[in-house]
Write a protein that holds these residues in place. Structure first.
Motif, PDB file in Angstrom:
ATOM      1  N   THR A   6     -41.502  24.417   2.118  1.00 25.92           N
ATOM      2  CA  THR A   6     -41.974  23.082   2.470  1.00 25.92           C
ATOM      3  C   THR A   6     -41.358  22.075   1.514  1.00 25.92           C
ATOM      4  O   THR A   6     -41.631  22.079   0.323  1.00 25.92           O
ATOM      5  CB  THR A   6     -43.514  22.994   2.390  1.00 25.92           C
ATOM      6  N   HIS A   7     -40.511  21.224   2.049  1.00 27.24           N
ATOM      7  CA  HIS A   7     -39.875  20.180   1.250  1.00 27.24           C
ATOM      8  C   HIS A   7     -40.807  18.972   1.172  1.00 27.24           C
ATOM      9  O   HIS A   7     -41.690  18.799   2.015  1.00 27.24           O
ATOM     10  CB  HIS A   7     -38.551  19.778   1.872  1.00 27.24           C
ATOM     11  N   LEU A   8     -40.589  18.147   0.172  1.00 28.96           N
ATOM     12  CA  LEU A   8     -41.386  16.921   0.079  1.00 28.96           C
ATOM     13  C   LEU A   8     -41.143  16.056   1.315  1.00 28.96           C
ATOM     14  O   LEU A   8     -42.082  15.563   1.940  1.00 28.96           O
ATOM     15  CB  LEU A   8     -41.019  16.148  -1.187  1.00 28.96           C
ATOM     16  N   VAL A   9     -39.883  15.865   1.673  1.00 33.26           N
ATOM     17  CA  VAL A   9     -39.511  15.110   2.880  1.00 33.26           C
ATOM     18  C   VAL A   9     -38.539  15.952   3.685  1.00 33.26           C
ATOM     19  O   VAL A   9     -37.582  16.511   3.134  1.00 33.26           O
ATOM     20  CB  VAL A   9     -38.848  13.765   2.525  1.00 33.26           C
ATOM     21  N   ARG A  66     -41.924   5.184   7.627  1.00 27.40           N
ATOM     22  CA  ARG A  66     -42.569   4.853   8.896  1.00 27.40           C
ATOM     23  C   ARG A  66     -42.759   3.339   9.069  1.00 27.40           C
ATOM     24  O   ARG A  66     -43.760   2.867   9.603  1.00 27.40           O
ATOM     25  CB  ARG A  66     -43.917   5.574   9.070  1.00 27.40           C
ATOM     26  N   LEU A  67     -41.785   2.600   8.591  1.00 31.27           N
ATOM     27  CA  LEU A  67     -41.713   1.179   8.886  1.00 31.27           C
ATOM     28  C   LEU A  67     -41.025   0.974  10.232  1.00 31.27           C
ATOM     29  O   LEU A  67     -41.016  -0.126  10.774  1.00 31.27           O
ATOM     30  CB  LEU A  67     -40.952   0.442   7.785  1.00 31.27           C
ATOM     31  N   ALA A  68     -40.421   2.043  10.735  1.00 27.24           N
ATOM     32  CA  ALA A  68     -39.860   2.082  12.088  1.00 27.24           C
ATOM     33  C   ALA A  68     -40.129   3.480  12.636  1.00 27.24           C
ATOM     34  O   ALA A  68     -40.237   4.443  11.866  1.00 27.24           O
ATOM     35  CB  ALA A  68     -38.370   1.778  12.062  1.00 27.24           C
ATOM     36  N   GLU A  69     -40.249   3.578  13.950  1.00 24.48           N
ATOM     37  CA  GLU A  69     -40.508   4.871  14.582  1.00 24.48           C
ATOM     38  C   GLU A  69     -39.201   5.443  15.131  1.00 24.48           C
ATOM     39  O   GLU A  69     -38.391   4.715  15.719  1.00 24.48           O
ATOM     40  CB  GLU A  69     -41.519   4.716  15.732  1.00 24.48           C
ATOM     41  N   PRO A  70     -38.966   6.749  14.959  1.00 22.73           N
ATOM     42  CA  PRO A  70     -37.748   7.345  15.513  1.00 22.73           C
ATOM     43  C   PRO A  70     -37.781   7.386  17.040  1.00 22.73           C
ATOM     44  O   PRO A  70     -38.855   7.545  17.631  1.00 22.73           O
ATOM     45  CB  PRO A  70     -37.740   8.753  14.917  1.00 22.73           C
ATOM     46  N   THR A  71     -36.627   7.233  17.656  1.00 23.63           N
ATOM     47  CA  THR A  71     -36.530   7.386  19.105  1.00 23.63           C
ATOM     48  C   THR A  71     -36.792   8.832  19.490  1.00 23.63           C
ATOM     49  O   THR A  71     -37.437   9.119  20.502  1.00 23.63           O
ATOM     50  CB  THR A  71     -35.129   6.947  19.579  1.00 23.63           C
ATOM     51  N   SER A  72     -36.286   9.752  18.683  1.00 20.58           N
ATOM     52  CA  SER A  72     -36.591  11.174  18.836  1.00 20.58           C
ATOM     53  C   SER A  72     -36.389  11.845  17.485  1.00 20.58           C
ATOM     54  O   SER A  72     -35.866  11.244  16.549  1.00 20.58           O
ATOM     55  CB  SER A  72     -35.695  11.820  19.906  1.00 20.58           C
ATOM     56  N   GLY A  73     -36.806  13.106  17.403  1.00 14.91           N
ATOM     57  CA  GLY A  73     -36.724  13.812  16.132  1.00 14.91           C
ATOM     58  C   GLY A  73     -38.013  13.692  15.334  1.00 14.91           C
ATOM     59  O   GLY A  73     -38.978  13.045  15.766  1.00 14.91           O
ATOM     60  N   THR A  74     -38.033  14.326  14.166  1.00 16.51           N
ATOM     61  CA  THR A  74     -39.257  14.447  13.381  1.00 16.51           C
ATOM     62  C   THR A  74     -39.009  14.110  11.919  1.00 16.51           C
ATOM     63  O   THR A  74     -38.011  14.541  11.338  1.00 16.51           O
ATOM     64  CB  THR A  74     -39.811  15.885  13.461  1.00 16.51           C
ATOM     65  N   VAL A  75     -39.933  13.337  11.328  1.00 13.15           N
ATOM     66  CA  VAL A  75     -39.945  13.079   9.891  1.00 13.15           C
ATOM     67  C   VAL A  75     -41.225  13.691   9.335  1.00 13.15           C
ATOM     68  O   VAL A  75     -42.330  13.368   9.809  1.00 13.15           O
ATOM     69  CB  VAL A  75     -39.894  11.576   9.566  1.00 13.15           C
ATOM     70  N   ARG A  80     -46.327  17.461   6.845  1.00 18.92           N
ATOM     71  CA  ARG A  80     -47.052  16.746   7.898  1.00 18.92           C
ATOM     72  C   ARG A  80     -46.108  15.856   8.693  1.00 18.92           C
ATOM     73  O   ARG A  80     -45.293  15.125   8.111  1.00 18.92           O
ATOM     74  CB  ARG A  80     -48.164  15.879   7.290  1.00 18.92           C
ATOM     75  N   VAL A  81     -46.225  15.894  10.012  1.00 16.75           N
ATOM     76  CA  VAL A  81     -45.411  15.035  10.870  1.00 16.75           C
ATOM     77  C   VAL A  81     -45.986  13.628  10.801  1.00 16.75           C
ATOM     78  O   VAL A  81     -47.127  13.383  11.215  1.00 16.75           O
ATOM     79  CB  VAL A  81     -45.420  15.544  12.323  1.00 16.75           C
ATOM     80  N   LEU A  82     -45.218  12.678  10.289  1.00 22.17           N
ATOM     81  CA  LEU A  82     -45.727  11.322  10.075  1.00 22.17           C
ATOM     82  C   LEU A  82     -46.161  10.659  11.379  1.00 22.17           C
ATOM     83  O   LEU A  82     -47.178   9.960  11.428  1.00 22.17           O
ATOM     84  CB  LEU A  82     -44.681  10.456   9.380  1.00 22.17           C
ATOM     85  N   ALA A  83     -45.412  10.876  12.442  1.00 26.06           N
ATOM     86  CA  ALA A  83     -45.722  10.230  13.711  1.00 26.06           C
ATOM     87  C   ALA A  83     -47.054  10.709  14.294  1.00 26.06           C
ATOM     88  O   ALA A  83     -47.655  10.027  15.136  1.00 26.06           O
ATOM     89  CB  ALA A  83     -44.604  10.465  14.723  1.00 26.06           C
ATOM     90  N   ALA A  84     -47.538  11.885  13.825  1.00 28.28           N
ATOM     91  CA  ALA A  84     -48.792  12.440  14.345  1.00 28.28           C
ATOM     92  C   ALA A  84     -50.018  11.972  13.569  1.00 28.28           C
ATOM     93  O   ALA A  84     -51.150  12.242  13.974  1.00 28.28           O
ATOM     94  CB  ALA A  84     -48.728  13.969  14.329  1.00 28.28           C
ATOM     95  N   LEU A  85     -49.803  11.264  12.458  1.00 33.03           N
ATOM     96  CA  LEU A  85     -50.924  10.823  11.639  1.00 33.03           C
ATOM     97  C   LEU A  85     -51.596   9.599  12.245  1.00 33.03           C
ATOM     98  O   LEU A  85     -50.924   8.661  12.686  1.00 33.03           O
ATOM     99  CB  LEU A  85     -50.450  10.494  10.218  1.00 33.03           C
ATOM    100  N   LYS A  87     -54.257   6.205  11.941  1.00 32.45           N
ATOM    101  CA  LYS A  87     -54.200   5.062  11.041  1.00 32.45           C
ATOM    102  C   LYS A  87     -54.775   5.377   9.663  1.00 32.45           C
ATOM    103  O   LYS A  87     -54.195   5.000   8.632  1.00 32.45           O
ATOM    104  CB  LYS A  87     -54.965   3.882  11.654  1.00 32.45           C
ATOM    105  N   THR A  88     -55.884   6.110   9.620  1.00 28.79           N
ATOM    106  CA  THR A  88     -56.534   6.425   8.347  1.00 28.79           C
ATOM    107  C   THR A  88     -55.675   7.365   7.509  1.00 28.79           C
ATOM    108  O   THR A  88     -55.456   7.149   6.311  1.00 28.79           O
ATOM    109  CB  THR A  88     -57.906   7.063   8.588  1.00 28.79           C
ATOM    110  N   ARG A  89     -55.181   8.432   8.143  1.00 23.98           N
ATOM    111  CA  ARG A  89     -54.364   9.400   7.402  1.00 23.98           C
ATOM    112  C   ARG A  89     -53.007   8.820   7.020  1.00 23.98           C
ATOM    113  O   ARG A  89     -52.449   9.160   5.976  1.00 23.98           O
ATOM    114  CB  ARG A  89     -54.200  10.679   8.219  1.00 23.98           C
ATOM    115  N   MET A  90     -52.490   7.917   7.847  1.00 23.29           N
ATOM    116  CA  MET A  90     -51.214   7.277   7.504  1.00 23.29           C
ATOM    117  C   MET A  90     -51.388   6.358   6.303  1.00 23.29           C
ATOM    118  O   MET A  90     -50.506   6.259   5.447  1.00 23.29           O
ATOM    119  CB  MET A  90     -50.694   6.492   8.711  1.00 23.29           C
ATOM    120  N   ARG A  91     -52.536   5.706   6.242  1.00 26.94           N
ATOM    121  CA  ARG A  91     -52.819   4.845   5.086  1.00 26.94           C
ATOM    122  C   ARG A  91     -52.855   5.670   3.803  1.00 26.94           C
ATOM    123  O   ARG A  91     -52.351   5.248   2.767  1.00 26.94           O
ATOM    124  CB  ARG A  91     -54.142   4.119   5.304  1.00 26.94           C
TER     125      ARG A  91
END
Length: 326
Positions: A6-9, A66-75, A80-85, A87-91
Motif C-alpha cells: 500500500t503506497h501513500l499515493v 481532488r481539486l479536480a475529478e478524473p475523467t477515468s482511472g483511480t487516485v 482509499r479511493v478518493l472519489a469514493a469518499l 464529504k465528511t471522510r474527504m474533509r
C-alpha cells in the motif's frame, strides 16, 4: 502469498479531459490533459514531475488533491479511493494532503495577517478550542520554517518573497500532513533564496517523513531534491526512474533532450553544439496517433506513428518507448 504493497499515493490509469465549450457534446473540442497516467509515491519520498509547460504536471497535482475529478482511472490515498469518499471522510482526508503554490505573492491574502493565514486550516478543522492554543501553534510553525514568531501580526506585503514562501510552507504544515504537492515552489524566487527553501523542504521531510510531489521544469532543482523522477510529455508518462538513473542513463529520447538543454558550467562544454528539439509541441486538443513524441523524435520509426508504446517496467524503472535505450 505476498500481501499487496500500500503506497501513500497511487495514481492508476488516470485520464483527465476538459471540454473547451463547457460540455462533452458531439462536436466539442476536448483537451486531453492527462492520458492513462500511473505512478505511486511512498512515505518520506520526493517524486519530481518534469516536462514542458502544458504536459499535465499541475493537472495531476490537482487530481491527487481532488481539486479536480478524473475523467477515468483511480487516485488512492493510503489505499482509499478518493472519489469514493463522502464529504465528511474527504474533509478528514484533506488533513493528510496539502499544497505549496508557485507564486508566494499571489497565494497569500494581502488583507490577512500571518496569524490569520497560518491559523486558517487550524480554525477550519477546529483543531484547538482557544485562541491561545491556536496562537501558540502558529508561533511554533513560524519558528519551524525560520520566521521570527514576533512577526505574527504583520501582513504579506511586509515580507520578502522567500519569507512569504515560508509562510505558505507553515500553512501547509499546520495540520501535520503526510503529502505535500509542491507546484513549482521555488521558480519565482531568487537563486540564493531557492537554495534556502529547498534545504528547508529537505529538513522538514527528514523530521516529519513528509512525501512530496515536486512539480518543476528546473532539472537542477529536481536533481537536488528528488528521489525519483517522472518525465511527462503531452499528458503521457515517458519515463519514471530513480533520480541518478535519469541523469546518468536516460532511456527515453525526450528525457535525453531535456538533459541536453541543461546549461553546463564547463566553458568548453558550452561551445559544443546542442541537439535541439525540432518543431512545435503537438496540440493537446488533437494529439498525434501512436507515440505522442514521434513528431519531434529523431529516432521515430513507422511503428511510432501508428502504435502507442506500452510502458515497460524493469524493476523500479518505467519507460514508454518502442526504442528505449537505443
Amino acid at each position: 502469498m505476498t500481501a499487496a504493497v500500500t503506497h501513500l499515493v497511487s495514481v492508476e490509469h488516470v485520464v483527465k479531459e476538459f471540454s473547451l465549450n463547457g460540455g462533452f457534446r458531439a462536436g466539442n473540442q476536448i483537451v486531453h490533459a492527462v492520458s492513462d497516467v500511473s505512478f505511486h509515491i511512498d512515505e518520506g519520498e520526493t517524486l519530481a514531475m518534469v516536462g514542458e509547460s502544458g504536459c499535465g504536471k499541475s493537472t495531476i497535482g490537482r487530481l491527487i488533491l481532488r481539486l479536480a475529478e478524473p475523467t477515468s482511472g483511480t487516485v488512492r490515498l493510503e489505499g482509499r479511493v478518493l472519489a469514493a469518499l463522502d464529504k465528511t471522510r474527504m474533509r478528514e482526508a484533506r488533513r493528510t494532503m496539502q499544497i505549496i503554490f508557485q507564486d508566494p505573492y499571489a497565494s497569500l491574502n494581502p488583507r490577512m495577517s500571518v496569524y490569520r493565514i497560518i491559523s486558517e486550516p487550524l480554525l477550519a478543522h477546529k483543531i484547538y478550542k482557544t485562541r491561545t492554543e491556536t496562537e501558540n501553534r502558529v508561533r511554533e510553525l513560524m519558528s519551524l520554517v525560520g520566521l521570527r514568531p514576533e512577526l505574527i501580526d504583520r501582513y504579506p506585503h511586509q515580507f520578502s518573497g522567500g519569507q512569504r514562501q515560508r509562510i505558505g510552507i507553515a500553512r501547509a504544515l499546520a495540520l501535520n500532513p503526510k503529502l505535500i504537492v509542491c507546484d513549482e515552489p521555488v521558480s519565482a524566487l531568487d537563486v540564493s533564496i531557492q537554495a534556502q527553501i529547498l534545504n528547508l523542504l529537505c529538513d522538514l521531510q527528514r523530521e516529519f517523513k513528509l512525501a512530496y510531489l515536486f512539480i518543476s521544469h528546473d532539472l537542477s532543482v529536481v536533481r537536488y531534491i528528488s528521489h525519483r523522477v517522472c518525465v511527462m510529455f503531452l499528458g503521457k508518462v515517458c519515463e519514471i526512474a530513480k533520480t541518478e538513473e535519469i541523469f546518468e542513463k536516460p532511456m527515453h529520447p525526450y528525457t535525453r533532450f531535456l538533459l541536453e538543454a541543461l546549461p553546463k558550467p564547463d566553458p568548453h562544454a558550452r561551445k559544443e553544439k546542442k541537439t535541439l528539439l525540432a518543431g512545435e509541441m503537438p496540440s493537446p486538443v488533437n494529439p498525434p496517433p501512436g507515440c505522442r513524441f514521434h513528431t519531434r523524435c529523431p529516432k521515430a520509426g513507422e511503428v511510432c506513428r501508428h502504435e502507442e508504446p506500452r510502458p515497460m517496467e524493469n524493476g523500479e524503472r518505467t519507460v514508454a518507448c518502442h526504442f528505449a535505450g537505443v
